[in-house]
Design an enzyme around this catalytic site. Structure first.
Site, PDB file in Angstrom:
ATOM      1  N   VAL A 185       0.801  -1.227   0.000  1.00  0.00           N
ATOM      2  CA  VAL A 185       0.000   0.000   0.000  1.00  0.00           C
ATOM      3  C   VAL A 185       0.833   1.276   0.000  1.00  0.00           C
ATOM      4  O   VAL A 185       0.296   2.362   0.194  1.00  0.00           O
ATOM      5  CB  VAL A 185      -1.000   0.019   1.183  1.00  0.00           C
ATOM      6  CG1 VAL A 185      -2.031  -1.076   1.012  1.00  0.00           C
ATOM      7  CG2 VAL A 185      -0.287  -0.115   2.519  1.00  0.00           C
ATOM      8  N   LYS A 186       2.117   1.167  -0.232  1.00  0.00           N
ATOM      9  CA  LYS A 186       2.947   2.365  -0.223  1.00  0.00           C
ATOM     10  C   LYS A 186       3.009   3.018  -1.618  1.00  0.00           C
ATOM     11  O   LYS A 186       2.578   2.414  -2.615  1.00  0.00           O
ATOM     12  CB  LYS A 186       4.351   2.008   0.271  1.00  0.00           C
ATOM     13  CG  LYS A 186       4.383   1.512   1.735  1.00  0.00           C
ATOM     14  CD  LYS A 186       3.837   2.535   2.713  1.00  0.00           C
ATOM     15  CE  LYS A 186       4.315   2.377   4.144  1.00  0.00           C
ATOM     16  NZ  LYS A 186       3.854   1.214   4.895  1.00  0.00           N
TER      17      LYS A 186
END
Ligand SMILES: *Cc1c(COP(=O)(O)O)cnc(C)c1O
Length: 397
Positions: A185-186
């Site tokens: 999710v970065k």
């Protein structure tokens, strides 16, 4: 944020290169790999893009922190100063090093309050670990001055702020070492992965060995390599690195999109006098992964959260209610619930987190709403969202 929103043929091509050669490991198998060294290339690309001398890939952002603490010589009896608002990886990595986490207040930057840091320094303090939460940075000049004055190590957790900068230098490259996460999710993702960066050649060499069981990486016979010191396996795989290689080449574009979207939302919210924004020590360097703002009171903040739901605004957090990012709900840390015995230095050296109060952090976090800035929104969607956010907030005033 997150980079997976824009997966394309670029990522698929890099992964296919690895699958076609069949060499999924970053070291060795020179003949079979058709010239593909994805992890090595990604490290070089990170060095170039961040303007830093050394980048060491790891299996995650958490293990990047483990590696950084290890090569910085942090261990039993050492105190590491960290913020009350961060991801659990901060104290996990400190405890894994055998060191003692010391939690201190954040300020209106949503990162370490330099005054609280200075007040927490003891003869055992070894590291100050700012966490550049939600895309923007800590007050690095103030923290660096404190570290220089007290001869402490500055270790930046830039896991949520890749692509951001402070006074012309990339976040993560200003301290003695910096860490990044490329989890799913970065802003840029490897699926799972991370990196430690530094300008110090000795730290870099030790990180290279430490992440691979202490292998000295001399010569081209892996089995014959020696091990100058104890290590671990924190390696990234070539498949994960391949995804990251395509993503890192797109980082500048991703950050530009984030900045464009954030500007529209921020300008809309700035028309409401009751809304104030998180202080950003270098506005120009904001990676713009999030828009973080404050309401005047906790009561109004709680009402805005309910109104956001009613007005169809998604992807935001009030971290006061969050299990993972704020000290209030870290019961396992407060009660020191470990599957194995913790050392006496940790047990006796930690603050009593069940009784200690963090009124300043409580104030900022309970009044904060942080909105994720997505890459995949169309411009029309951003404007629609801005309109809905403003209407939702105005509905509770
Ligand atoms: C994501 C994150 C980490 C840990 O990264 P993983 O790759 O998920 O292990 C550490 N610190 C912060 C601030 C993060 O957001």
């Amino acid at each position: 944020m997150p980079g997976f929103e824009l997966f394309s043929d670029l990522e698929r091509k890099e992964v296919n290169d690895v699958l076609e050669s069949g060499v999924l490991m970053r070291y060795g198998f020179d003949g079979a790999r058709n010239g593909h060294w994805k992890a090595k290339e990604l490290e070089q690309e990170l060095q170039r893009i961040l303007n830093v001398k050394h980048a060491q890939l790891t299996s995650s952002g958490t293990t990047a922190l483990n590696v950084a603490l290890a090569v910085l010589g942090v261990g039993a009896g050492d105190e590491v100063i960290m913020p009350t608002f961060t991801f659990v990886a901060s104290f996990e990595s400190i405890l894994a090093a055998g060191a003692t986490p010391i939690l201190v207040e954040i300020d209106d930057t949503l990162t370490l309050d330099p005054k609280a840091v200075e007040a927490a320094i003891t003869p055992k303090t070894k590291v100050v670990m700012p966490v550049h939460m939600c895309g923007s940075m800590a007050d690095l000049d103030a923290l660096k001055a404190i570290c220089d004055k007290h001869n402490l190590i500055l270790l930046e957790d830039a896991c949520q702020a890749v692509g951001g900068s402070y006074k012309g230098k990339k976040l993560g490259t200003i301290g003695d070492a910096g860490c990044f996460s490329f989890d799913y999710v970065k802003t840029i993702t490897c699926g799972e992965g991370g990196a430690m960066v530094t300008n110090n050649a000795t730290l870099a060499k030790n990180a290279d060995h430490y992440t691979d069981h202490g292998h000295d990486h001399e010569g081209n016979d892996r089995g014959a390599e020696s091990h100058p010191f104890l290590g671990y396996n924190f390696r990234i795989s070539e498949l994960n690195a391949a995804v990251g290689l395509a993503q890192v080449r797109r980082l500048e574009d991703f950050v530009a999109i984030q900045r464009k979207h954030k500007k529209i939302l921020k300008e809309a919210l700035a028309t409401i006098t009751e809304v104030s924004f998180r202080r950003i020590p270098d506005q120009e360097g904001d990676s713009a992964g999030f828009l973080s703002f404050f309401m005047p009171t906790k009561e109004l903040t709680d009402k805005v959260i309910i109104a956001f739901k009613a007005f169809g605004v998604d992807a935001y957090w009030n971290y006061y209610q969050n299990n993972w990012h704020y000290v209030r709900k870290w019961k396992h840390l407060k009660d020191k619930i470990s599957l194995f015995p913790l050392s006496n230095q940790i047990v006796n050296g930690m603050q009593d987190l069940n009784t200690i109060q963090f009124p300043q952090s409580d104030d900022f976090i309970s009044r904060n709403i942080s909105c994720l800035i997505k890459l995949s929104w169309t411009e029309a969607q951003v404007h629609e969202r801005a309109k809905n956010m403003v209407a939702a907030i105005k509905s509770v005033l």
